[in-house]
Write a protein that holds these residues in place. Structure first.
Motif, PDB file in Angstrom:
ATOM      1  N   ASN A 527      69.717 106.727  80.870  1.00 13.83           N
ATOM      2  CA  ASN A 527      70.757 106.451  81.774  1.00 13.83           C
ATOM      3  C   ASN A 527      71.343 105.034  81.467  1.00 13.83           C
ATOM      4  O   ASN A 527      70.645 104.261  81.485  1.00 13.83           O
ATOM      5  N   ILE A 528      72.511 105.007  81.345  1.00 11.35           N
ATOM      6  CA  ILE A 528      73.362 103.904  80.976  1.00 11.35           C
ATOM      7  C   ILE A 528      74.013 103.208  82.322  1.00 11.35           C
ATOM      8  O   ILE A 528      74.961 103.976  82.743  1.00 11.35           O
ATOM      9  N   ASN A 529      73.792 102.163  82.517  1.00  9.62           N
ATOM     10  CA  ASN A 529      74.617 101.478  83.850  1.00  9.62           C
ATOM     11  C   ASN A 529      75.580 100.430  83.188  1.00  9.62           C
ATOM     12  O   ASN A 529      75.051  99.549  82.428  1.00  9.62           O
ATOM     13  N   LEU A 530      76.896 100.658  83.487  1.00 13.69           N
ATOM     14  CA  LEU A 530      77.927  99.746  82.807  1.00 13.69           C
ATOM     15  C   LEU A 530      78.277  98.718  83.938  1.00 13.69           C
ATOM     16  O   LEU A 530      78.410  99.000  85.031  1.00 13.69           O
ATOM     17  N   ASN A 531      78.210  97.353  83.460  1.00 14.79           N
ATOM     18  CA  ASN A 531      78.542  96.454  84.433  1.00 14.79           C
ATOM     19  C   ASN A 531      80.299  96.119  84.338  1.00 14.79           C
ATOM     20  O   ASN A 531      80.665  96.169  83.451  1.00 14.79           O
ATOM     21  N   PRO A 532      80.501  96.199  85.820  1.00 13.62           N
ATOM     22  CA  PRO A 532      82.003  95.742  85.716  1.00 13.62           C
ATOM     23  C   PRO A 532      82.266  94.241  85.040  1.00 13.62           C
ATOM     24  O   PRO A 532      81.351  93.557  85.105  1.00 13.62           O
ATOM     25  N   LEU A 533      83.503  94.071  84.826  1.00 12.02           N
ATOM     26  CA  LEU A 533      84.075  92.788  84.362  1.00 12.02           C
ATOM     27  C   LEU A 533      84.063  91.626  85.685  1.00 12.02           C
ATOM     28  O   LEU A 533      84.864  91.488  86.190  1.00 12.02           O
ATOM     29  N   LEU A 534      82.675  91.051  85.727  1.00 13.91           N
ATOM     30  CA  LEU A 534      82.471  90.160  87.109  1.00 13.91           C
ATOM     31  C   LEU A 534      81.932  88.989  86.133  1.00 13.91           C
ATOM     32  O   LEU A 534      81.201  88.877  85.435  1.00 13.91           O
ATOM     33  N   ALA A 535      82.247  87.765  86.710  1.00 14.00           N
ATOM     34  CA  ALA A 535      81.784  86.521  86.272  1.00 14.00           C
ATOM     35  C   ALA A 535      80.093  86.605  86.387  1.00 14.00           C
ATOM     36  O   ALA A 535      79.706  86.795  87.263  1.00 14.00           O
ATOM     37  N   GLY A 536      79.619  85.965  85.300  1.00 16.38           N
ATOM     38  CA  GLY A 536      77.807  85.762  85.176  1.00 16.38           C
ATOM     39  C   GLY A 536      77.501  87.381  84.699  1.00 16.38           C
ATOM     40  O   GLY A 536      76.206  87.239  84.537  1.00 16.38           O
ATOM     41  N   GLU A 537      78.061  88.370  84.505  1.00 12.78           N
ATOM     42  CA  GLU A 537      77.680  89.641  84.192  1.00 12.78           C
ATOM     43  C   GLU A 537      77.186  89.178  82.668  1.00 12.78           C
ATOM     44  O   GLU A 537      77.815  88.580  81.870  1.00 12.78           O
ATOM     45  N   THR A 538      76.032  90.104  82.070  1.00 18.23           N
ATOM     46  CA  THR A 538      75.334  89.683  80.751  1.00 18.23           C
ATOM     47  C   THR A 538      75.369  91.289  80.231  1.00 18.23           C
ATOM     48  O   THR A 538      75.188  92.312  80.702  1.00 18.23           O
ATOM     49  N   MET A 539      75.757  91.089  78.870  1.00 19.67           N
ATOM     50  CA  MET A 539      75.315  92.375  77.973  1.00 19.67           C
ATOM     51  C   MET A 539      74.681  91.913  76.709  1.00 19.67           C
ATOM     52  O   MET A 539      74.779  90.640  76.233  1.00 19.67           O
TER      53      MET A 539
END
Length: 632
Positions: A527-539
């Protein structure tokens, strides 16, 4: 309906037994008899034969032979009568009589008797007669070609019967197969859903019309059950058939015949599938469809190459296999003929491109085989050329018609429809283990759900699977807009970069290494959780590669770096920090410097590719923040 597709097959086939009406039209002075009574009866028989009154023709021709039993033309026309009424035994008796009377005057008697012997599985006698026919000079070129073809088929059939392939068909069960006809259409990449065309019995015991159905595996994965009708708008009161499903399970493609928005007899349509429900069918357009017959579509694993059968006039035979590419504009390219190693002067049909993207199965009535329609396989080489077609062998192929074959993603099982293998009646669906010589490259699959990391709502995201060595995209797909579910087929023996992206989200990166694997393997269930474009998010970038102890970017890294460039180009207000990490092998100082240099290498690549350095920072963390233990 599938019956229409089957009839279309038969309409495209060349007739093996060609009438000898030319002989019956010879002037009286060229006939082999002087008997006026025999000639009068012969004319009466010829007239009735041409009108299709075979009983009357037989009666008149027998009387003509009573008047002159050496009347060659009467013998040969009587053989035509018996061929027309499917009495091969009597036709052969007549041809043998002609040969005893005069073995030189009509060479074609050897041709037609050779075909009758072939059709009766008397292969040695067929070869003997056809070789004799070929010994005569100045015969029609087309008939000489046919004689050589069936002679070679007879030689092949003898060898094939003496060396049978491993073929153990198993009826897939009464949950799917009924006393009516069931025709295999497609199999989802995960092997859990099978699509077919059939005429399922109604609750009142009567049988309805032919429609598309699907069946899912039972919980033990051993049997099929839960047969359901696909329903409207893909099932109609009109004619449709030859259904296939895209490898990602999102689109159904099929042939609709004589539909109002069609261009010809049968056209190819697409329907988007969601929650097992088909959407409104859309005609693929005038580039793919013509005023002639187009049918039997099959999509490659990347969803961008369409294989199909067509009787368009620019082909090499009655029906050819073609391919077209889906361009970035969303328009299909002008179809390309697959060439003479696949297509012949006869009918090539029912293409099935395996998810490996290299192995093509199809049917043909003009490649050397057992007779009728046989199944074949060909493989694409690194230069883009198809290998010589290989007959799948006896008893998988018989003297009857083997129409199409579907092969699972793992490359182990095949599915066919047959009325020759016993069962519940009519055409039933059978599965069997493929023997090694006809197996494709094994493929596995990845399936799961894409969600928003914060809200946990389903997300329709774009999937891209790229071969790290060739840098070519091998799979292109989307997760379902309503459920977030996805299914991505993955050919083995390669290393891939998987990228999942969606506007306003950070993209997801995964490395899939299947190098050296020759067999099927367990699927990836994630299952893949995509992170919204928010400050401090990491990929995490999992496809950036360096040699051990080095910080020079390897060529395989360019696939991921170009994705990162695309992401930054599409989000011009975003600034990022590139962070480098190492394992704990070596000193702390060495790993700290290595991680900084590797982060700087990515930084320099982005700057040199046009990204403003004011948007970028880089930093090394050595082995202070490991993602995994060193034991992995």
């Amino acid at each position: 309906m599938i019956n229409v597709s089957f009839i279309q097959f038969l309409k495209l086939l060349a007739a093996i037994f060609i009438s000898l009406i030319l002989v019956s039209k010879l002037p009286a002075q060229e006939l082999s008899t002087k008997s006026g009574k025999a000639i009068k009866l012969f004319d009466e028989g010829r007239k009735n034969f041409n009108l299709g009154y075979y009983d009357l023709a037989e009666k008149a021709l027998k009387k003509a032979l009573e008047a002159d039993d050496k009347f060659l033309e009467a013998h040969m026309l009587l053989a035509d009568v018996y061929k027309s009424t499917k009495d091969s035994g009597k036709a052969l008796e007549i041809y043998n009589s002609v040969i005893r009377i005069d073995d030189q005057k009509y060479p074609e008697v050897y041709f037609f008797s050779g075909l009758l012997h072939f059709n009766s599985l008397e292969y040695s006698l067929a070869i003997e007669r056809l070789v004799k026919y070929l010994s005569f000079n100045n015969q029609p070129p087309e008939r000489v070609g046919d004689a050589n073809f069936y002679k070679d088929c007879a030689v092949f059939a003898i060898q094939a019967v003496e060396n049978p392939v491993n073929f153990i068909p198993v009826n897939i069960g009464k949950e799917v197969n009924t006393p009516n006809d069931e025709y295999i259409n497609a199999l989802r990449a995960d092997g859990l859903t099978l699509y077919f065309t059939g005429r399922q019995c109604q609750q009142n015991g009567s049988s309805g019309g032919d429609d598309f159905y699907f069946s899912t595996r039972t919980s033990d994965n051993l049997n099929w059950g839960n047969v359901k009708k696909l329903g409207a708008p893909i099932n109609t009161s009109g004619d449709e058939g030859a259904l296939t499903i895209s490898p990602d399970g999102r689109y159904l493609l099929f042939a609709g015949c004589q539909w109002e928005d069609g261009f010809g007899s049968c056209d190819i349509y697409a329907s988007k599938l969601s929650l097992s429900r088909p959407g409104k069918p859309s005609n693929l357009g005038s580039v793919i469809n013509t005023h002639t017959w187009e049918s039997q579509p099959s999509l490659s694993s990347d969803g961008r190459t369409l294989y199909f059968a067509s009787s368009r006039s620019s082909g090499k035979g009655k029906s050819d296999i073609w391919k077209s590419y889906l361009q970035d504009s969303g328009i299909w390219s002008k179809p390309e003929n697959l060439g003479e190693r696949i297509n012949t002067s006869g009918s090539e049909m029912a293409p099935f491109i395996h998810p490996d993207g290299q192995t093509l199965y199809f049917s043909s009535d003009r490649h050397i085989g057992m007779g009728g329609i046989d199944l074949f396989v060909s493989r694409l080489d690194s230069l883009g050329n198809w290998a010589e077609a290989k007959n799948l062998g006896y008893p998988l192929n018989t003297s009857g018609d083997e129409i199409n074959i579907i092969v699972d993603a793992a490359g182990n099982k095949g599915f066919i429809s047959s009325n020759q293998l016993g069962g519940f009646g009519g055409y039933d669906i059978f599965e069997f283990e493929l023997y090694d010589e006809i197996k494709p490259i094994a493929s596995t699959f990845m399936k799961g759900v894409v969600r928003d990391a914060l809200t946990k709502n389903p997300v329709e995201a774009y999937f891209s699977l790229i071969n790290l060595k060739s840098k070519k995209e091998v799979v292109r797909s989307f997760s379902d807009e309503k459920t977030g579910e996805f299914l991505v087929c993955i050919p083995t023996n390669c290393e891939y970069a998987l990228n999942v992206s969606k506007q306003y989200y950070l993209f997801y990166s995964e490395n899939i290494s299947l190098t050296g694997l020759k067999t099927d393997m367990d699927p990836y269930l994630i299952n893949i959780n995509l992170n919204p474009l928010l400050a401090g998010e990491t990929m995490v970038l999992r496809n950036i590669f360096f040699d051990v102890g080095d910080f020079s970017l390897k060529d395989e890294s360019l696939v991921e770096l170009d994705k990162l460039l695309e992401f930054l180009g599409g989000n011009s207000k975003i600034s990022i920090e590139i962070q480098g990490h190492t394992d704990n092998i070596g000193t702390e100082l060495f790993n700290q410097e290595l991680s900084e240099n590797r982060a700087m290498a990515v930084y320099n690549y982005l700057v040199n590719s046009g990204i403003d350095r004011s948007r970028l920072q880089y930093k090394g963390f050595g082995y202070s923040k490991p993602l995994f233990e060193n034991t992995t």
